[in-house]
Write a protein that holds these residues in place. Structure first.
Motif, PDB file in Angstrom:
ATOM      1  N   ASP A   1      -8.973   0.599  13.430  1.00  0.00           N
ATOM      2  CA  ASP A   1      -8.720   1.960  13.789  1.00  0.00           C
ATOM      3  C   ASP A   1      -8.007   1.870  15.264  1.00  0.00           C
ATOM      4  OD1 ASP A   1      -8.615   4.684  14.831  1.00  0.00           O
ATOM      5  OD2 ASP A   1     -10.232   5.157  13.402  1.00  0.00           O
ATOM      6  N   LEU A   2      -7.005   2.569  15.349  1.00  0.00           N
ATOM      7  CA  LEU A   2      -6.160   2.448  16.723  1.00  0.00           C
ATOM      8  C   LEU A   2      -6.543   3.650  17.657  1.00  0.00           C
ATOM      9  CD1 LEU A   2      -2.900   1.053  15.660  1.00  0.00           C
ATOM     10  CD2 LEU A   2      -4.635  -0.069  16.469  1.00  0.00           C
TER      11      LEU A   2
ATOM     12  N   SER B   1     -18.373   1.112  16.111  1.00  0.00           N
ATOM     13  CA  SER B   1     -17.078   1.389  16.003  1.00  0.00           C
ATOM     14  C   SER B   1     -15.826   0.567  16.861  1.00  0.00           C
ATOM     15  CB  SER B   1     -16.817   2.860  16.435  1.00  0.00           C
ATOM     16  OG  SER B   1     -17.644   3.407  15.672  1.00  0.00           O
TER      17      SER B   1
ATOM     18  N   HIS C   1     -15.668   8.509   7.946  1.00  0.00           N
ATOM     19  CA  HIS C   1     -14.280   9.062   8.351  1.00  0.00           C
ATOM     20  C   HIS C   1     -13.467   7.745   8.391  1.00  0.00           C
ATOM     21  CE1 HIS C   1     -10.400  11.013   9.025  1.00  0.00           C
ATOM     22  NE2 HIS C   1     -10.603  10.821  10.211  1.00  0.00           N
ATOM     23  N   GLY C   2     -12.242   7.442   7.663  1.00  0.00           N
ATOM     24  CA  GLY C   2     -11.506   6.285   7.968  1.00  0.00           C
ATOM     25  C   GLY C   2     -12.476   5.019   7.563  1.00  0.00           C
TER      26      GLY C   2
ATOM     27  N   TRP D   1     -11.508  15.312  13.749  1.00  0.00           N
ATOM     28  CA  TRP D   1     -11.544  14.187  14.942  1.00  0.00           C
ATOM     29  C   TRP D   1      -9.981  14.088  15.071  1.00  0.00           C
ATOM     30  CZ3 TRP D   1     -16.592  14.581  14.853  1.00  0.00           C
ATOM     31  CH2 TRP D   1     -17.049  14.302  13.541  1.00  0.00           C
TER      32      TRP D   1
ATOM     33  N   GLU E   1       1.469   8.353   6.557  1.00  0.00           N
ATOM     34  CA  GLU E   1       1.014   8.073   5.159  1.00  0.00           C
ATOM     35  C   GLU E   1       1.258   9.151   4.234  1.00  0.00           C
ATOM     36  OE1 GLU E   1      -3.235   8.371   5.584  1.00  0.00           O
ATOM     37  OE2 GLU E   1      -3.799   6.706   4.210  1.00  0.00           O
TER      38      GLU E   1
ATOM     39  N   PHE F   1     -15.501  11.256  18.136  1.00  0.00           N
ATOM     40  CA  PHE F   1     -14.888  10.121  17.327  1.00  0.00           C
ATOM     41  C   PHE F   1     -14.042   8.810  17.647  1.00  0.00           C
ATOM     42  CE2 PHE F   1     -12.077   8.111  14.094  1.00  0.00           C
ATOM     43  CZ  PHE F   1     -12.877   7.851  12.978  1.00  0.00           C
ATOM     44  N   PRO F   2     -14.379   7.949  17.430  1.00  0.00           N
ATOM     45  CA  PRO F   2     -15.416   7.019  16.689  1.00  0.00           C
ATOM     46  C   PRO F   2     -16.558   7.120  17.373  1.00  0.00           C
ATOM     47  CG  PRO F   2     -13.798   5.268  17.579  1.00  0.00           C
ATOM     48  CD  PRO F   2     -13.486   6.740  17.913  1.00  0.00           C
TER      49      PRO F   2
ATOM     50  N   ARG G   1       0.880  -1.214  -0.072  1.00  0.00           N
ATOM     51  CA  ARG G   1       0.154  -0.194  -0.040  1.00  0.00           C
ATOM     52  C   ARG G   1       0.933   1.434   0.082  1.00  0.00           C
ATOM     53  NH1 ARG G   1      -2.133   4.351   3.070  1.00  0.00           N
ATOM     54  NH2 ARG G   1      -4.332   4.597   2.520  1.00  0.00           N
TER      55      ARG G   1
ATOM     56  N   LEU H   1     -18.784  11.814  10.181  1.00  0.00           N
ATOM     57  CA  LEU H   1     -18.440  11.059  11.711  1.00  0.00           C
ATOM     58  C   LEU H   1     -18.672   9.555  11.590  1.00  0.00           C
ATOM     59  CD1 LEU H   1     -18.484  11.047  14.658  1.00  0.00           C
ATOM     60  CD2 LEU H   1     -20.812  11.606  14.822  1.00  0.00           C
TER      61      LEU H   1
ATOM     62  N   THR I   1      -5.737   2.794  10.842  1.00  0.00           N
ATOM     63  CA  THR I   1      -5.962   4.118  10.882  1.00  0.00           C
ATOM     64  C   THR I   1      -5.580   4.526  12.482  1.00  0.00           C
ATOM     65  OG1 THR I   1      -8.257   3.831  11.328  1.00  0.00           O
ATOM     66  CG2 THR I   1      -7.417   4.385   9.040  1.00  0.00           C
ATOM     67  N   LEU I   2      -5.031   5.728  12.443  1.00  0.00           N
ATOM     68  CA  LEU I   2      -4.909   6.445  13.938  1.00  0.00           C
ATOM     69  C   LEU I   2      -5.573   7.795  13.636  1.00  0.00           C
ATOM     70  CD1 LEU I   2      -1.888   4.777  13.279  1.00  0.00           C
ATOM     71  CD2 LEU I   2      -1.300   5.831  15.184  1.00  0.00           C
ATOM     72  N   LEU I   3      -6.412   7.939  14.637  1.00  0.00           N
ATOM     73  CA  LEU I   3      -7.569   9.219  14.650  1.00  0.00           C
ATOM     74  C   LEU I   3      -8.168   9.098  13.101  1.00  0.00           C
ATOM     75  CD1 LEU I   3      -4.693  11.940  16.099  1.00  0.00           C
ATOM     76  CD2 LEU I   3      -6.611  10.511  17.285  1.00  0.00           C
ATOM     77  N   GLY I   4      -8.413   8.017  12.808  1.00  0.00           N
ATOM     78  CA  GLY I   4      -9.207   7.877  11.259  1.00  0.00           C
ATOM     79  C   GLY I   4      -8.451   8.216  10.110  1.00  0.00           C
ATOM     80  N   ASN I   5      -7.051   8.356  10.238  1.00  0.00           N
ATOM     81  CA  ASN I   5      -6.331   8.541   9.024  1.00  0.00           C
ATOM     82  C   ASN I   5      -5.301   7.223   9.032  1.00  0.00           C
ATOM     83  OD1 ASN I   5      -7.520  11.146   8.548  1.00  0.00           O
ATOM     84  ND2 ASN I   5      -6.015  11.865  10.341  1.00  0.00           N
ATOM     85  N   GLY I   6      -5.202   7.023   7.616  1.00  0.00           N
ATOM     86  CA  GLY I   6      -4.165   5.681   7.374  1.00  0.00           C
ATOM     87  C   GLY I   6      -5.034   4.775   6.530  1.00  0.00           C
ATOM     88  N   ALA I   7      -4.355   3.562   6.638  1.00  0.00           N
ATOM     89  CA  ALA I   7      -5.061   2.554   5.626  1.00  0.00           C
ATOM     90  C   ALA I   7      -6.349   1.835   6.278  1.00  0.00           C
ATOM     91  CB  ALA I   7      -4.128   1.783   5.091  1.00  0.00           C
TER      92      ALA I   7
END
Lengths: 499, 200
Positions: B121-122, A441, A358-359, A281, A154, B189-190, A78, A355, B110-116
């Motif tokens: 999610d962590l 979640s 995201h992600g 977030w 990333e 979030f989350p 990736r 919300l 993902t961390l704070l929703g960002n990543g792959a």
């Protein structure tokens, strides 16, 4: 065959390469800057193929998780997939600017030797970084790893030594551009371009330091990612587009430049504070809800303007143009940019929706169409402009020998990417619904969504369209090596662009 | 009107000036907001707690006035039974974050929703119910990080974390980093996340 036969073959191959390179360097149809541009385009195309390959590997791992486990794990594939993309786009942009720099300024490029040196330095560095990604992959949790292997952030994973190298190379590029315009003539496009390059290079510095606090880390990380992709890259592409509309369609400079300024105002007016939609977030204050929500709702507007203006320009000239494949890709760019960046982006940027989305695969869906539509397409258009000129500014249309190739490549690539986008959108809806809305979640919720047949079905579709995209990419590569060879008819002459 | 002089609003210079003012104005606003935001997200504030929060109980609860989930800092609950000073805590979290970067975690998680999106999610990993009970959590996390293949919990997905040659010290750092990250106020979030051991 014996070892000596292989040696002979390798030597013959090497001599052949050297001869074709010498022939390319002696090409009378290209200026010095354009030859450098072709260097950039060539590496861009190779990286594009790498992007497709590693995208396929990563996509396959969603379907078969044990595929290449502990050999080339998902995180490596990736990372190469997204880094190859970022780098090939930058190569494409830099190449496009070198392509039109002499034409736009009216003089030869100042300091071209430095630009050529920078190209080889950059390409050597990119190769080394990729080899380290593939063969070393990760290091211990200390600064040495961040300096030499991978920064683990990333999109800007490049180790720090490479960051510094990139800055030096970009400064050389900037010197070429600014000094050439300073020596020749300034135009509206030149002014916007030079200021945009200052911002582009400056923003990269925001991603070059380490902090323990992840909220602060992400805050600056978005300065590079968002302000590049949704502001400076869009404006850079606006400049490239403006120039190509004049060349391809003979649009008057005054019209193109007025539109460029309107786009800059709209793009920066919405994009700079639209940064706020990434600050919902990550620990940042609540006022970003209103600022981010409001300005990201405005972000599609410049993209609508872009579609209107290109379609209008094409229509007014009854699509009379000098390079059919390039115009096809410019049109793909306008729609792709509007749909991918504008519509798909807007669909999930408001906090009320974000919300949940995201992600999730929502972001992947948006990312695939936006990067392809906004950036890959315009670079491909320039590859075709370069191929045309390199072969003696020949006629380039649908009735070329092997003219089916560019059309088939364009269809496969566009349908492939759109198909992946829709498949990932379905996966994203499913994930938002099951993981976030229903399950709350947790990790169990995450996997409930990932294991659901609806999710897997979407991932299969993504793979199907991914293969289609790769086939289109391969065909594009083949076509660019060959298109226009042996063509005798000269390119159509388009009305003089300067008034 | 003659063709040579377009209306003011349609002229090139008008839009040039507009572009400059809009860009400059937006950028100045962004810089002002950045100063404010950075002051509010420095570690030790109400939104991003000090690193020594790893000595405390960290929870996540629905806040009725805000209508969203909020991290809650509770009584003493030192990580691995050791109460750390502010400097020691920062050093441990720092080791964790550097390890997370050096092992390229963000290209699966993902961390704070960002990543792959290949792995969970962590952001609130510390609070996940997957750790079964608060008493077993720390040891389970360490075991998992040190030998993910043998301790794999794939929830039926067959996706396994590769062995990333994490040392015991680095693993403790990662756990500290995850515990501290769980205490960040991420504006809900989350969404709807029910923490390990939550009473509701």
């Amino acid at each position: 065959m014996s070892a000596t036969t292989y040696q002979d073959k390798a030597a013959a191959c090497w001599t052949g390469c050297k001869q074709s390179y010498a022939a390319f360097q002696a090409n009378p149809h290209l200026t010095g800057g354009q030859k450098l541009a072709v260097h950039y385009f060539t590496v861009a195309l190779v990286l594009f193929m790498a992007q497709l390959l590693f995208g396929l590997l990563a996509g396959l791992q969603f379907l078969f998780p044990s595929f290449l486990y502990e050999i080339l794990d998902f995180n490596v594939n990736r990372m190469v997939h997204i880094n190859a993309m970022v780098v090939w786009m930058l190569y494409g942009f830099i190449g496009s600017v070198y392509w039109f720099l002499e034409d736009e300024s009216g003089v030869q490029i100042v300091g071209l030797k430095w630009g050529q040196l920078a190209f080889w330095v950059l390409t050597g560095a990119v190769t080394l970084v990729v080899l380290v990604y593939l063969f070393i992959q990760f290091g211990a949790g200390n600064d040495t790893s961040l300096w030499l292997i991978n920064e683990g952030r990333e999109y800007i994973e490049a180790p720090r030594w490479a960051d510094i190298g990139i800055v030096v190379v970009v400064l050389t590029f900037f010197y070429n551009v600014a000094a050439t315009f300073a020596k020749g003539q300034w135009s509206g496009i030149a002014g916007v371009l030079v200021l945009d390059l200052v911002a582009l290079a400056g923003l990269y510095l925001a991603g070059m330091f380490y902090v323990t606090n992840i909220s602060v880390d992400q805050y600056w990380w978005w300065w590079v990612i968002h302000l590049w992709v949704e502001a400076t890259w869009e404006v850079l592409v606006g400049c490239i587009m403006a120039w190509s509309l004049m060349k391809l369609l003979g649009v008057r400079r005054q019209i193109v430049q007025t539109w460029l300024y309107i786009e800059v105002a709209l793009m920066f007016g919405s994009g700079i504070l639209g940064l706020g939609h990434h600050y919902f977030w990550i620990g940042t204050p609540e006022y970003w809800f209103s600022i981010g929500g409001f300005f990201s709702a405005l972000e599609p507007i410049p993209l609508v303007a872009m579609v209107v203006h290109s379609v209008y320009d094409s229509g007014v000239h009854r699509f009379k143009n000098s390079n059919h494949p390039a115009l096809a890709w410019i049109i793909a760019h306008t729609f792709g940019n509007f749909l991918g960046a504008g519509v798909w982006g807007f669909m999930h940027t408001l906090p009320q929706i974000n919300l949940y989305t995201h992600g999730t695969q929502w972001s992947a869906s948006h990312g695939h169409l936006a990067f392809f539509g906004a950036y890959a397409t315009i670079n491909i258009a320039f590859f075709y402009l370069a191929a045309q000129q390199a072969r003696g500014n020949v006629w380039m249309g649908g009735d070329l020998a092997n003219g089916w190739r560019w059309k088939a490549a364009a269809i496969l690539l566009n349908v492939g990417v759109l198909g992946m986008t829709v498949a990932l959108l379905i996966a994203g809806y499913e994930q938002s619904f099951i993981e976030r809305a229903v399950e709350g979640s947790t990790w169990a919720g995450y996997f409930a969504a990932q294991n659901h047949p609806w999710f897997m079905q979407a991932m299969v579709w993504r793979m199907v369209f991914g293969l289609m995209t790769a086939a289109g990419g391969g065909l594009l590569f083949w076509d660019l090596l060959d298109i226009g060879k042996g063509e005798q008819r000269p390119a159509a002459v388009i009305a003089n662009a300067t008034e | 009107m003659s063709e040579q002089i377009p209306a003011r609003w349609a002229s090139e210079t008008f839009w040039k000036k507009t572009a400059i003012w809009v860009t400059g104005g937006s950028f100045v606003l962004l810089v002002i907001l950045t100063f404010d935001s950075l002051a509010k997200i420095s570690a030790g504030g109400p939104r991003v707690p000090a690193f020594s929060v790893i000595n405390k109980e960290v929870g996540y609860r629905f806040d009725k006035t805000k209508q969203r989930y909020q991290p809650v800092i509770g009584d003493d609950a030192p990580l691995f039974g050791k109460t750390l000073s502010e400097e020691e805590a920062e050093k441990l979290v720092d080791l964790g974050k550097k390890t997370v970067q050096a092992k390229n975690c963000m290209n699966c998680h993902t961390l704070l929703g960002n990543g792959a999106y290949y792995a969970p999610d962590l952001t609130k990993a510390w609070l996940d119910q997957g750790w079964i009970a608060k008493e077993s959590r720390e040891q389970m996390m360490l075991n998992f990080l040190l030998d993910p293949e043998k301790n794999a919990r794939t929830f039926g997905s067959n996706r396994k974390m590769p062995n990333l040659e994490i040392t015991p010290q680095e693993a403790e750092g990662i756990v500290a980093f995850l515990k501290w990250m769980a205490s960040i106020d991420t504006n809900g979030f989350p969404h709807n996340f029910r923490a390990l051991g939550a009473e509701e």
